[in-house]
Design an enzyme around this catalytic site. Structure first.
Site, PDB file in Angstrom:
ATOM      1  N   ARG A 172      42.466  34.873  35.904  1.00 60.56           N
ATOM      2  CA  ARG A 172      42.592  35.342  37.286  1.00 60.56           C
ATOM      3  C   ARG A 172      41.683  36.548  37.542  1.00 60.56           C
ATOM      4  O   ARG A 172      41.176  36.731  38.654  1.00 60.56           O
ATOM      5  CB  ARG A 172      44.041  35.700  37.598  1.00 60.56           C
ATOM      6  CG  ARG A 172      45.069  34.556  37.516  1.00 60.56           C
ATOM      7  CD  ARG A 172      44.742  33.354  38.336  1.00 60.56           C
ATOM      8  NE  ARG A 172      45.787  32.332  38.281  1.00 60.56           N
ATOM      9  CZ  ARG A 172      45.840  31.333  37.381  1.00 60.56           C
ATOM     10  NH1 ARG A 172      44.920  31.197  36.446  1.00 60.56           N
ATOM     11  NH2 ARG A 172      46.827  30.455  37.439  1.00 60.56           N
ATOM     12  N   GLU A 205      38.327  35.146  38.202  1.00 60.22           N
ATOM     13  CA  GLU A 205      38.331  34.538  39.538  1.00 60.22           C
ATOM     14  C   GLU A 205      38.148  35.614  40.609  1.00 60.22           C
ATOM     15  O   GLU A 205      37.385  35.437  41.567  1.00 60.22           O
ATOM     16  CB  GLU A 205      39.664  33.800  39.739  1.00 60.22           C
ATOM     17  CG  GLU A 205      39.686  32.878  40.937  1.00 60.22           C
ATOM     18  CD  GLU A 205      40.959  32.031  40.962  1.00 60.22           C
ATOM     19  OE1 GLU A 205      40.997  30.991  40.302  1.00 60.22           O
ATOM     20  OE2 GLU A 205      41.928  32.447  41.630  1.00 60.22           O
ATOM     21  N   SER A 260      28.784  52.259  37.301  1.00 63.54           N
ATOM     22  CA  SER A 260      28.620  52.246  35.846  1.00 63.54           C
ATOM     23  C   SER A 260      29.840  51.639  35.159  1.00 63.54           C
ATOM     24  O   SER A 260      30.979  51.919  35.543  1.00 63.54           O
ATOM     25  CB  SER A 260      28.416  53.665  35.321  1.00 63.54           C
ATOM     26  OG  SER A 260      28.284  53.642  33.917  1.00 63.54           O
TER      27      SER A 260
END
Lengths: 147, 147, 147, 147, 147, 147, 147, 147, 147, 147
Positions: F88, F91, F114
């Site tokens: 997830r 995703e 960064s």
């Protein structure tokens, strides 16, 4: 716990030591050489009586007969394999796959040749310009369902 | 410049409009259906007389006969294809590839079945439990050289 | 030459303009919503009468009915797709695939669930903690051949 | 340190020696066969009481009950698997994935079927033309958030 | 037929010509900048009133409002992307993913953070050694089901 | 030679035996839970005093403190991982990565956040419709150089 | 809408027609050849005054100056490229990457060389056995954060 | 049979126990640190006298000097590596590779920078805004042959 | 069971201890160096008399002669290998492959150069500007079949 | 802007219309057939006089001579190609690559055969059992640098 890999190794070792051939082993259990080799490699499950015959023919431990009857998880090379003898088979399927599909659709309708209800043979055919390998496959036609 | 893709599209279009079959086209040029479909798809080069026959049979422009004679660059799917009808062929080769190799080595020695000096047929075989697709392949045995 | 992609685009456009649903289109041709959507997307071939009904229901050109009857080459994503709704289905099959295999072997023997002689439905089930999606699949059991 | 792999191996070994079935093991711990097999394979964590019941039912060491309760890292095959029985499930999801998505959107709105708040069953359904495998999945509908 | 890609291009063009910012567009439709940009890129569906507000704010054709409401198919890069700004996000998730999982399990139990019932913000935080980017994510905890 | 993997295994084993939490271990060495877990997994190097504190807190051999101070080679999954809890996160980054990039460019200029001068926290936030996971990331803005 | 690709093509075309060199173009805008080529290829954003100078030097339309100032999405070949001149650079980084890492850690501590606060030059160095290519890179050292 | 991996492990172990640096080891055998580390890692073969000096400096068994002289098979990561310090090098080569190629062609003609007749250094350069890593590469220019 | 890998390791070890060269081993069994090395690496099967000669020449156990006669499964790197010496061969085949194909078609017709009925040599050719490696390959021309 | 692809297409078209061979074109510009075909395909840059000769021989526009002189970016198939004629070359390099490396190291020392300072020929050799294709490659030996 005895594994499929163990049994395959036992079969190969017994075959080498006894100087057997796949043809011979297949005859001794009453099955075809293609199916017999494939089941020995762990790509097909054996019916009980064939597993017992295999174990007897090669002098394997009884537990091996149980392992030979289990449903294997068939793992094969998705990346095209490099061995030239096997590669040529992929080349054939790559080049002629769409042709086989077109002819199945022409002769049967929308469906496929089953790879489950399936059998195959490999034979040597004498030829004046050099003997030939003949591979014959037969699979049940399965039509797509509409619902 | 007329390309192979152009010629393949012309053949498919002419076939659909004329209601032809691969079986019928193959018969009209005196070749097998497998080879005929394959050459039409750009996977085999046609001898001059067959290319001319093809062009005549389908009413294609004369330039198409030249294109059909050129050596094609055969491009096929290395990633396992998703169409179920073609996938089953890869599954068969994946599962039984090592078996075919073992039996070729047992019957011939160290070598391969040629995919170049090669032919194939696809036929329908009637069967009480459901008709079957039969695929027959024949390739020249080639022995490895030692030097 | 009208292609499958053309016909799919025509169907989607007609559906949007007429404000139809898949449920409704499926009812109008007397088939299930899953099969109807799938055939519209070019993943299944339509029997002639259903293709004609589809073309009539959506006001498509007659040639589209011929295209809808042809055997499609089913191309789908082998790389796991990224859309969350579709990805979750792969996650389910990835996590539970070996479990389904084990239970099929326990209940039937060495074989598979056919994806060809197959049907499926998707329904909404009311539930106090939030409604649920129900997916039901049914495929013929196919036993491996031994020969 | 006892690992998940150790516990899975113990379960498989105990099951084989005792001649048990997944159906039977599941009944003995009061859970479904799908969930029970999946947790045994290390794809789901067990609540404490179920883990203890599992260990008791199969005669495993007590430490195994702790391992069965830990959150597993679920690792599954992203490359489409080759075993025919599992492959057919990917084929189904590949072919029908966009269809399921379209129907979920039609019936529920913009969202997905959860693979976390989820359950599944596998059953055998008798059929005159050959028995069928039935797979039923149920997952909570989750709507996308807008903020 | 107007597509999502068409609408995204219209939005980008209108934004550039009018010299707008995402912050500003988001404010004008009463939503957050993250969600607004994401929906404009075709990664989220808009509720009807927000789609209308978007179309009005940017002077797009009315049909665009319909497109913005449709459920998109979310396609994103599975191969790690090369743009340094996006790559660093993958690096963070790659390095800290197992850590986030471990802490979720420690704080909640066996489950996940939802990516569906989810929101996110990006802000600039002043800092004497150089300003910092702050990314905040919030997703509903979902527990695995046992059945 | 004691390796990072050895030290990670010792930490996990000591933690399990002593019934500790990451929260607790982190508090005992005066660092955050995210950084502490990550360093324990071999994804960050520890300053000398923190390494010694870690070794003391968990009763590890002194040599482990040296290993914990070495610069690790960070190896993580480039293929998107399958575990649902970690997936997830990918995703989210896949769907919202271009959005985060667009907002960084809008708020800061041409540059990146960064992943080296970086910190992160994971917290549980109570919510009436179900508690939520909150992930906060903070990284220094780095501007591209022109020369 | 003028794209980055359009501007890159305009620059290459103007350069060829005017018989310019990268060295010369770089001098005319007062920047280095490496940075100038890279920005022309769409791999770096130009400050406003440099973009204007570029457009003036090559006689491009004014809109191009706006495009050259936008933050590009840097897309480069993750698969090792085949061009021999570029491949050798990957080979160098592949062979010597772990060496550079080890020496950075030895000279600086746990951290990296920035690829953002970075510059590079390419020069020709005369040598009796054949002239040599010299590539010099300089990047700011960034230390990992602990928190 | 002592392998390269064995010798690399011995070198790393001896270095750690003796508290040596690569700089120091390189000085003791009269070679550069880059080449010395690289040969120690099995990425370069050592001339006999250097191999003997290495073995003497670190107190390794004499057989190790033979192994260090053998031509290694250089295996490196084709997939872009994940360690941030090494990844940044790939990012640099990915972004600037076509630029380096263009400048080599402009300064030399059609050819490449050799990665075989090649040397490299890594140095620390003090800088008021933070010290910088300097990497210098030098390779012989090789022109393509025409025949 | 003695494997191919065992025999390859024995050959390499015996060669190193006896200070032999491939040239010398090849001469002692009356075959070419290319074929001899290749068979020793398990990439070609040896005729019985050559296998016996090999075993005698290197003082290997008699069982090794049987292993050397078996048909090997040739596994080689499908991913382009990283070792610079081997990579250059792939680069040559990548760059000149279509050229070799075009010239074979021009000189012979539609067909291929066999990699089975094949031989090869590697020689050193003195040259004033630096000695050169000469690789000569010879394979039987195989014409495609039409049927 | 005339591209390399345009020039390659013009050459192929002119060659087909004039019924030329690569052998003949090569002779008319005084270069070898391998190099000539390769440069025509955009895999090598032509010296000015050869580019002019090519353009004159085939009646191409003068601008084509400029394009033929530019340094090409050589793009070739990293995935093993499927065309059988080209595939066999990869198979040869795959099977015999390590052998060629071993023999180069035995005959020259630690280094490689250059693919830049390189030439090649393809010839037809008559043979009683079937004519053979002969491929000869020659590349400068390059020794690794130590520094």
């Amino acid at each position: 716990m005895m594994t499929r890999e163990d049994v395959t190794a036992m079969i190969l070792s017994a075959k080498r030591q006894a100087g057997l051939t796949w043809e011979g082993i297949a005859a001794s259990i009453g099955m075809s050489p293609v199916w017999t080799h494939s089941a020995a490699m762990g790509m097909n499950a054996m019916p009980a009586e064939k597993a017992v015959a295999m174990v007897d023919a090669l002098g394997l431990p009884q537990e091996a007969a149980l392992v030979l009857q289990e449903s294997p998880t068939k793992v094969w090379q998705q990346a095209v394999p490099t061995d030239p003898c096997i590669y040529r088979l992929y080349e054939i399927v790559g080049v002629y796959g769409p042709t086989i599909k077109a002819l199945i659709h022409e002769k049967f309708g929308d469906g496929i040749m089953s790879a489950i209800d399936f059998d195959m043979s490999v034979t040597r055919v004498a030829h004046p310009k050099g003997d030939r390998v003949k591979v014959e496959m037969s699979g049940k036609y399965l039509a797509y369902n509409a619902w």
